[in-house]
Design an enzyme around this catalytic site. Structure first.
Site, PDB file in Angstrom:
ATOM      1  N   GLU A  27       3.966  -0.223   3.742  1.00 41.28           N
ATOM      2  CA  GLU A  27       3.343   1.082   3.315  1.00 41.28           C
ATOM      3  C   GLU A  27       4.552   1.780   2.673  1.00 41.28           C
ATOM      4  OE1 GLU A  27       0.219   2.392   3.411  1.00 41.28           O
ATOM      5  OE2 GLU A  27      -0.782   1.150   4.595  1.00 41.28           O
ATOM      6  N   HIS A  78       0.798  -1.027   0.063  1.00 44.41           N
ATOM      7  CA  HIS A  78       0.015  -0.066   0.033  1.00 44.41           C
ATOM      8  C   HIS A  78       0.834   1.107   0.031  1.00 44.41           C
ATOM      9  CE1 HIS A  78      -3.533  -2.393   1.310  1.00 44.41           C
ATOM     10  NE2 HIS A  78      -2.655  -3.232   1.767  1.00 44.41           N
TER      11      HIS A  78
END
Length: 216
Positions: free
Chosen positions: A179, A104
């Site tokens: 992330e 992500h």
């Protein structure tokens, strides 16, 4: 690479949220979390379900998602209500992966389960070492440090109904959420500037993970 492919079955899922991806990149939807499920009480911009809060494990249990359709973190009308979630669950249940990495943006983090505040897995020490080791193999965007490691609630905020929580809680799979890129790049890092750089920086982390799995 040949050694890994001979030793393991490696499954790549390039995009889970195909409709949301299209909306994000091509329709100027700058949120990008949600799929495009049609919701009668939401505007066009607010349509959809946040798939990372739609999995059955701890769904809607710890204020880590929203039951309001217009919110960015709307968890859906019921656990695993979305076809994208169901597809990932079916694939994972059939293959029973040992490890899993979910990518992500953004924040330069290697996140371990669980997402609910104060909650750790029964193998927290293993996950601590795993997330820290993977994170320490991924240089940050500024090349002056590494990805930070920990649970989502320690590093960001509480999340319930999250994919890797389900992977571990239901299947026992050791999952990490990465992330990628710094906060200054936001949800949509400039493709030309960051595509190759991000791939090279993150490659070191997943290569380390596969090497570690091979030697175990």
């Amino acid at each position: 690479v040949a050694t890994w492919l001979h030793a393991f079955t490696v499954i790549l899922v390039p995009i889970v949220n195909v409709d949301g991806y299209h909306s994000f990149w091509y329709l100027s939807d700058q949120v990008g979390r949600k799929n495009r499920r049609e919701l009668p009480d939401a505007t066009d911009y607010e349509q959809g379900v946040d798939l990372e809060r739609n999995y059955p494990f701890k769904w809607g249990t710890c204020s880590g998602s929203s039951g309001i359709t217009s919110d960015d973190t709307y968890r859906g009308p019921s656990p695993a209500s979305e076809p994208e979630t169901q597809g990932v669950m079916a694939l994972a249940s059939a293959q029973r992966p040992i490890i899993n990495m979910s990518y992500h943006t953004y924040s330069e983090l290697a996140i371990q389960p669980y997402g609910c505040t104060g909650s750790y897995t029964s193998e927290n020490r293993v996950f601590r070492d795993l997330a820290s080791d993977v994170g320490s193999h991924m240089p940050n965007d500024g090349s002056n440090g590494w990805y930070s490691a920990g649970t989502g609630w320690e590093l960001l905020y509480a999340v319930d109904g999250e994919m890797n929580d389900w992977f571990y809680g239901q299947l026992g799979s050791y999952g990490l959420t990465v992330e990628a890129n710094s906060s200054s790049q936001g949800f949509q890092p400039a493709y030309v500037t960051w595509r190759d750089s991000t791939v090279l920086r993150n490659r070191i982390g997943w290569q380390y993970l596969l090497d570690r799995l091979e030697s175990s």
